[in-house]
Design an enzyme around this catalytic site. Structure first.
Site, short mmCIF file in Angstrom:
data_model
loop_
_atom_site.label_atom_id
_atom_site.label_comp_id
_atom_site.label_asym_id
_atom_site.label_seq_id
_atom_site.Cartn_x
_atom_site.Cartn_y
_atom_site.Cartn_z
N TYR A 172 35.71 33.28 32.33
CA TYR A 172 36.42 34.04 33.41
C TYR A 172 37.90 34.41 32.65
O TYR A 172 38.30 35.46 32.73
CB TYR A 172 36.56 33.62 34.65
N SER A 224 43.94 39.00 36.42
CA SER A 224 43.98 37.99 37.14
C SER A 224 45.24 36.97 36.48
O SER A 224 45.74 37.33 35.51
CB SER A 224 42.79 37.06 36.88
P1 NAD Z 1 34.01 38.96 45.87
O1 NAD Z 1 33.16 38.18 45.28
O2 NAD Z 1 34.41 38.88 47.21
O3 NAD Z 1 33.58 40.53 45.31
C1 NAD Z 1 33.14 41.06 44.15
C2 NAD Z 1 32.23 42.09 44.32
O4 NAD Z 1 31.58 42.48 43.25
C3 NAD Z 1 31.20 42.02 45.39
O5 NAD Z 1 31.10 43.18 46.11
C4 NAD Z 1 29.90 42.12 44.46
O6 NAD Z 1 28.97 42.59 44.98
C5 NAD Z 1 30.39 42.85 43.26
N1 NAD Z 1 29.61 42.75 42.23
C6 NAD Z 1 28.94 41.50 41.52
N2 NAD Z 1 28.32 41.82 40.47
C7 NAD Z 1 28.44 43.20 40.40
C8 NAD Z 1 27.69 44.37 39.66
N3 NAD Z 1 27.08 43.94 38.45
N4 NAD Z 1 27.89 45.54 39.98
C9 NAD Z 1 28.58 45.87 40.82
N5 NAD Z 1 29.40 45.07 41.67
C10 NAD Z 1 29.25 43.95 41.61
O7 NAD Z 1 35.45 38.68 45.01
P2 NAD Z 1 36.86 39.35 45.16
O8 NAD Z 1 37.59 37.87 45.10
O9 NAD Z 1 37.29 40.22 46.09
O10 NAD Z 1 37.23 39.82 43.69
C11 NAD Z 1 37.37 41.07 43.36
C12 NAD Z 1 38.15 41.20 42.03
O11 NAD Z 1 39.35 40.58 41.92
C13 NAD Z 1 37.39 40.63 41.20
O12 NAD Z 1 37.43 41.42 39.72
C14 NAD Z 1 37.92 39.42 40.82
O13 NAD Z 1 37.65 38.78 39.63
C15 NAD Z 1 39.38 39.62 41.06
N6 NAD Z 1 40.27 38.75 41.43
C16 NAD Z 1 40.05 37.60 42.34
C17 NAD Z 1 41.02 36.71 42.59
C18 NAD Z 1 40.94 35.82 43.73
O14 NAD Z 1 41.67 34.83 44.05
N7 NAD Z 1 39.92 36.03 44.74
C19 NAD Z 1 42.11 36.40 41.73
C20 NAD Z 1 42.41 37.46 40.91
C21 NAD Z 1 41.41 38.42 40.35
#
Ligand code: NAD
Length: 272
Positions: free
Chosen positions: A165, A152
């Site tokens: 985070y 991130s």
């Molecule tokens: P999201 O919340 O839509 O998806 C997260 C997923 O992780 C969900 O499918 C959830 O069911 C799953 N999850 C949660 N706990 C879990 C566990 N214990 N075991 C297995 N699966 C589990 O989030 P997203 O925004 O699609 O994020 C995806 C990745 O991208 C994450 O690592 C997040 O930190 C990272 N990220 C997101 C952003 C953003 O702006 N949204 C930016 C940088 C990084």
């Protein structure tokens, strides 16, 4: 160029694939000919996304997988090996922030409960490390593989409010380098570990920080983010897919231990 980016016949495991960003990654791998194991906490949603990939002409299975439980990981791994026989690509997608570990006018840093901090650390760091143990071990037997972690913007310079985070994602960058070296020195020169660092994407985990619940307008934080993103927009999940295909495929055969920002210029801009 097709030869470089071809994923046909490769087997991909995507954790957190029921989420907004990683479900799109799973779909794209399916379109590129990879056999995809769609893994999420919710069995029905994993199966639904897999079915959609199959309906589009791809090959996918949906599995329940909690990245924080070894047994859940190993039974998901066994199901992938039964179905597809190998694992070439691992996207460690499960991750995210949590409101209870986020400072606000109602929650000072000093009052954040240890279990909230631990939840965020575990989900982002431990979940990535444990999934790499279970799926990465299969790659050591094959001698090949590509692992993609999700970092991130806050790994480079921490973002305000999201203390656990930020620290956890900084750990992802460190682990990405560590793991790349460890695989090469101890198992195979052809196992690669890289990461992407997405900028700002409006998803379930950050909506409470970016959208005013009552009015639906941008919060002051959202305005700051967009003001510091030279391309002046949030990312679209599709914006991640080119880099994912690049890192998963032979196009990146000599790219190892790197973290690629996909951020509309956020990390390049000093604010002045
Ligand atoms: P999201 O919340 O839509 O998806 C997260 C997923 O992780 C969900 O499918 C959830 O069911 C799953 N999850 C949660 N706990 C879990 C566990 N214990 N075991 C297995 N699966 C589990 O989030 P997203 O925004 O699609 O994020 C995806 C990745 O991208 C994450 O690592 C997040 O930190 C990272 N990220 C997101 C952003 C953003 O702006 N949204 C930016 C940088 C990084």
């Amino acid at each position: 160029m097709d030869k470089f980016f071809d994923l046909s016949g490769k087997v991909a495991v995507v954790t957190g694939a029921t989420g907004i960003l990683c479900s799109e990654m799973a779909r794209e791998l399916g379109r590129r000919g990879a056999k995809v194991a769609v893994m999420g906490l919710e069995d029905d949603l994993s199966k639904k996304i897999a079915e959609e990939i199959n309906n589009e002409g791809g090959t996918a299975i949906g599995l329940v997988c909690n990245v924080l439980e070894k047994e859940s990981l190993t039974s998901a791994r066994d199901a992938v090996l039964d179905a597809f026989g190998r694992i070439d690509i691992l996207i460690n997608g499960a991750g995210g922030n949590n409101k209870k570990a986020t400072t606000s006018k109602d929650l000072s840093f000093f009052d954040i409960p240890a279990d909230a901090l631990q939840f965020v650390f575990n989900l982002n760091i431990l979940g990535t490390i444990m999934a790499t143990q279970v799926f990465g071990e299969v790659m050591t037997k094959q001698g090949t593989g590509s692992i993609i972690n999700i970092s991130s913007m806050n790994a480079y310079r921490p973002l305000t409010n999201i203390v656990a985070y930020s620290a956890a994602k900084a750990g992802i960058n460190n682990f990405t380098q560590w793991m790349a070296v460890h695989f090469n020195q101890n198992y195979s020169p052809n196992i690669r570990v890289n990461a992407i660092a997405p900028g700002f994407f409006l998803t379930n985990q950050n909506r409470f920080l970016l959208v005013d619940e009552k009015t639906g307008d941008h919060t002051p934080r959202a305005k700051q983010i967009l003001g510091h993103t030279p391309m002046d927009r949030y990312g679209d999940p599709e914006d991640l897919l080119g880099t994912i295909v690049f890192l998963a495929s032979e196009a990146s055969a000599f790219v190892n231990g790197v973290v690629i920002p996909i951020d509309g210029g956020f990390s390049a801009y000093s604010g002045v």
